[in-house]
Design an enzyme around this catalytic site. Structure first.
Site, PDB file in Angstrom:
ATOM      1  N   SER A 102       0.876  -1.187   0.000  1.00 13.56           N
ATOM      2  CA  SER A 102       0.000   0.000   0.000  1.00 13.56           C
ATOM      3  C   SER A 102       0.903   1.224   0.000  1.00 13.56           C
ATOM      4  CB  SER A 102      -0.887   0.031   1.243  1.00 13.56           C
ATOM      5  OG  SER A 102      -1.593  -1.164   1.391  1.00 13.56           O
ATOM      6  N   LYS A 177      -7.412   1.712  -2.397  1.00 12.76           N
ATOM      7  CA  LYS A 177      -6.894   1.213  -1.117  1.00 12.76           C
ATOM      8  C   LYS A 177      -6.892   2.337  -0.074  1.00 12.76           C
ATOM      9  CE  LYS A 177      -4.694  -1.164   2.018  1.00 12.76           C
ATOM     10  NZ  LYS A 177      -5.298  -2.259   2.787  1.00 12.76           N
ATOM     11  N   LYS A 245       0.844   5.505   8.171  1.00 15.20           N
ATOM     12  CA  LYS A 245       1.302   5.762   6.792  1.00 15.20           C
ATOM     13  C   LYS A 245       0.106   5.905   5.852  1.00 15.20           C
ATOM     14  CE  LYS A 245       1.937   2.059   4.687  1.00 15.20           C
ATOM     15  NZ  LYS A 245       1.284   1.058   3.855  1.00 15.20           N
TER      16      LYS A 245
HETATM   17  P1  NAD Z   1       5.555  -6.300   7.555  1.00 17.95           P
HETATM   18  O1  NAD Z   1       6.288  -5.180   8.213  1.00 17.95           O
HETATM   19  O2  NAD Z   1       5.080  -7.440   8.379  1.00 17.95           O
HETATM   20  O3  NAD Z   1       6.431  -6.914   6.346  1.00 17.95           O
HETATM   21  C1  NAD Z   1       7.190  -6.155   5.459  1.00 17.95           C
HETATM   22  C2  NAD Z   1       8.393  -6.993   5.045  1.00 17.95           C
HETATM   23  O4  NAD Z   1       9.127  -6.286   4.041  1.00 17.95           O
HETATM   24  C3  NAD Z   1       9.359  -7.249   6.212  1.00 17.95           C
HETATM   25  O5  NAD Z   1       9.605  -8.653   6.335  1.00 17.95           O
HETATM   26  C4  NAD Z   1      10.610  -6.477   5.813  1.00 17.95           C
HETATM   27  O6  NAD Z   1      11.818  -7.094   6.245  1.00 17.95           O
HETATM   28  C5  NAD Z   1      10.505  -6.487   4.290  1.00 17.95           C
HETATM   29  N1  NAD Z   1      11.263  -5.415   3.655  1.00 17.95           N
HETATM   30  C6  NAD Z   1      11.286  -4.095   3.966  1.00 17.95           C
HETATM   31  N2  NAD Z   1      12.122  -3.426   3.154  1.00 17.95           N
HETATM   32  C7  NAD Z   1      12.628  -4.354   2.297  1.00 17.95           C
HETATM   33  C8  NAD Z   1      13.570  -4.271   1.232  1.00 17.95           C
HETATM   34  N3  NAD Z   1      14.131  -3.093   0.892  1.00 17.95           N
HETATM   35  N4  NAD Z   1      13.876  -5.409   0.584  1.00 17.95           N
HETATM   36  C9  NAD Z   1      13.332  -6.596   0.929  1.00 17.95           C
HETATM   37  N5  NAD Z   1      12.438  -6.728   1.939  1.00 17.95           N
HETATM   38  C10 NAD Z   1      12.096  -5.612   2.624  1.00 17.95           C
HETATM   39  O7  NAD Z   1       4.331  -5.599   6.790  1.00 17.95           O
HETATM   40  P2  NAD Z   1       2.962  -6.288   6.286  1.00 17.95           P
HETATM   41  O8  NAD Z   1       1.951  -6.188   7.370  1.00 17.95           O
HETATM   42  O9  NAD Z   1       3.261  -7.605   5.663  1.00 17.95           O
HETATM   43  O10 NAD Z   1       2.530  -5.228   5.167  1.00 17.95           O
HETATM   44  C11 NAD Z   1       3.108  -5.175   3.865  1.00 17.95           C
HETATM   45  C12 NAD Z   1       2.292  -4.200   3.016  1.00 17.95           C
HETATM   46  O11 NAD Z   1       0.939  -4.668   2.925  1.00 17.95           O
HETATM   47  C13 NAD Z   1       2.213  -2.774   3.589  1.00 17.95           C
HETATM   48  O12 NAD Z   1       2.223  -1.836   2.545  1.00 17.95           O
HETATM   49  C14 NAD Z   1       0.888  -2.776   4.309  1.00 17.95           C
HETATM   50  O13 NAD Z   1       0.350  -1.461   4.434  1.00 17.95           O
HETATM   51  C15 NAD Z   1       0.054  -3.671   3.405  1.00 17.95           C
HETATM   52  N6  NAD Z   1      -1.074  -4.363   4.042  1.00 17.95           N
HETATM   53  C16 NAD Z   1      -0.927  -4.994   5.251  1.00 17.95           C
HETATM   54  C17 NAD Z   1      -2.021  -5.638   5.821  1.00 17.95           C
HETATM   55  C18 NAD Z   1      -1.942  -6.320   7.177  1.00 17.95           C
HETATM   56  O14 NAD Z   1      -2.991  -6.660   7.735  1.00 17.95           O
HETATM   57  N7  NAD Z   1      -0.766  -6.575   7.741  1.00 17.95           N
HETATM   58  C19 NAD Z   1      -3.266  -5.658   5.154  1.00 17.95           C
HETATM   59  C20 NAD Z   1      -3.364  -5.040   3.913  1.00 17.95           C
HETATM   60  C21 NAD Z   1      -2.267  -4.392   3.367  1.00 17.95           C
END
Ligand code: NAD
Length: 301
Positions: A102, A177, A245
């Site tokens: 997102s 979104k 964010k």
């Molecule tokens: P998270 O923090 O659990 O996971 C993010 C992952 O990305 C981490 O494992 C981190 O190490 C990795 N990462 C960060 N920078 C990186 C890079 N430069 N190279 C490689 N890996 C990298 O976050 P999440 O909850 O999985 O969310 C991910 C996305 O999905 C976000 O944009 C969030 O807003 C969106 N989202 C999350 C949810 C939810 O319920 N958790 C629901 C819908 C959307």
């Protein structure tokens, strides 16, 4: 062209709360998945789940037909896709990038433009449905990009979600979104205020939430979050840091198009305050903690 499981190699970058179960579902659907994360322990999880581990972005994308990114926010998408050592440096022309993070609509437009210069297609395809939706493979996926690219990507998206809709050109998925995050934040805040009001009034909270969920006040938020709210369990889920964010994205995008979002602006402040109080790593249902503080309760950390 259709990216079906037979013969499609997927590179997956970002194996967090959402990315990890999404890799599991792609493997279960028969895709050949190579996975990378900055955190090597997350790569180990993906390997246990049947993916191949990679030690760099280059290794992840070199042979991929489709590269999926699922990282926190715009700066990480820019770093992963556009910067030195990023996806565009090693991906083959003719391949497809699906960014499911997102991020701001403008970043999606910028990424699509940079990729087009290299003969690479892009879809922005952020999701809703939370960790449970990712685990169950029933996410709502809001897509921006070209119709033909969307059609080709549908088999992959169907391995991850249930409601999959092309919303318009590049960036449109992110705009939808942002609207989603506005609705969810206002909805959780309303539930949080109701919970504190009901608790202080001394009624049976569980019974109250059950009957509320059967009427017009019912919601996916109540269905998915009721038990954890009752248990005071605010482990993420969707982190307050990420919702902070997203509230920035929606209030900024709304200002850019001249749309008034007063409740969204208030929620942006409440989420920001919660974060300053040290709750950034908790689930967004921790808005309940914010309402409790405003109502004079002293909370343990
Ligand atoms: P998270 O923090 O659990 O996971 C993010 C992952 O990305 C981490 O494992 C981190 O190490 C990795 N990462 C960060 N920078 C990186 C890079 N430069 N190279 C490689 N890996 C990298 O976050 P999440 O909850 O999985 O969310 C991910 C996305 O999905 C976000 O944009 C969030 O807003 C969106 N989202 C999350 C949810 C939810 O319920 N958790 C629901 C819908 C959307």
């Amino acid at each position: 062209m259709s990216y079906t499981a037979a013969g499609t190699k997927v590179g997956f970058i970002g194996l967090g709360i959402m990315g990890a179960p999404m890799v599991r579902n792609l493997v279960a659907a028969g895709y050949d998945v190579t996975a990378f994360d900055l955190d090597p322990s997350r790569v180990e999880v993906a390997v246990k789940d049947g993916g191949k581990g990679a030690a760099s972005i280059a290794e992840t994308v070199r042979e991929a037909d489709v590269v999926i990114t699922m990282v926190p926010a715009s700066p990480q998408v820019e770093a992963v896709v556009l910067h030195e050592g990023g996806v565009l440096e090693s991906i083959r022309p003719g391949s497809l990038i699906i960014d499911m993070s997102s991020i701001t609509p403008q970043t999606s437009v910028d990424v699509a433009k940079a990729a087009a210069d290299k003969g690479v297609q892009v879809l922005d395809a952020p999701v809703s449905g939370g960790e449970a939706g990712a685990v169950e493979g029933v996410l709502s996926i809001m897509v921006g990009g070209e119709q033909e690219t969307f059609k080709a990507a549908e088999p992959i998206l169907e391995a991850l979600g249930k409601t999959i809709v092309l919303c318009g050109p590049h960036g449109s998925g992110q705009t939808v979104k942002a609207a989603n995050q506005l609705i969810v934040a206002v909805n959780i805040q309303a539930v949080a205020e109701a919970v504190v009001f009901l608790e202080k009034s001394g009624v049976d909270l569980e019974a109250a939430l059950d009957v509320l969920n059967g009427g017009l006040a019912g919601s996916t938020v109540l269905t998915r979050k009721k038990d954890s709210i009752l248990a005071g369990d605010f482990r993420p889920g969707f982190k307050i840091d990420l919702h902070h964010k997203d509230m920035g994205i929606v209030t900024d995008a709304a200002r850019n198009v001249g749309a008034a979002v007063p409740a969204g602006a208030l929620l942006a402040q409440l989420v920001a305050a919660l974060r300053q109080q040290g709750d950034g790593g908790l689930d967004h249902s921790a808005l309940v903690r914010g309402v409790k503080r405003l109502s004079g309760e002293k909370l343990e950390d």
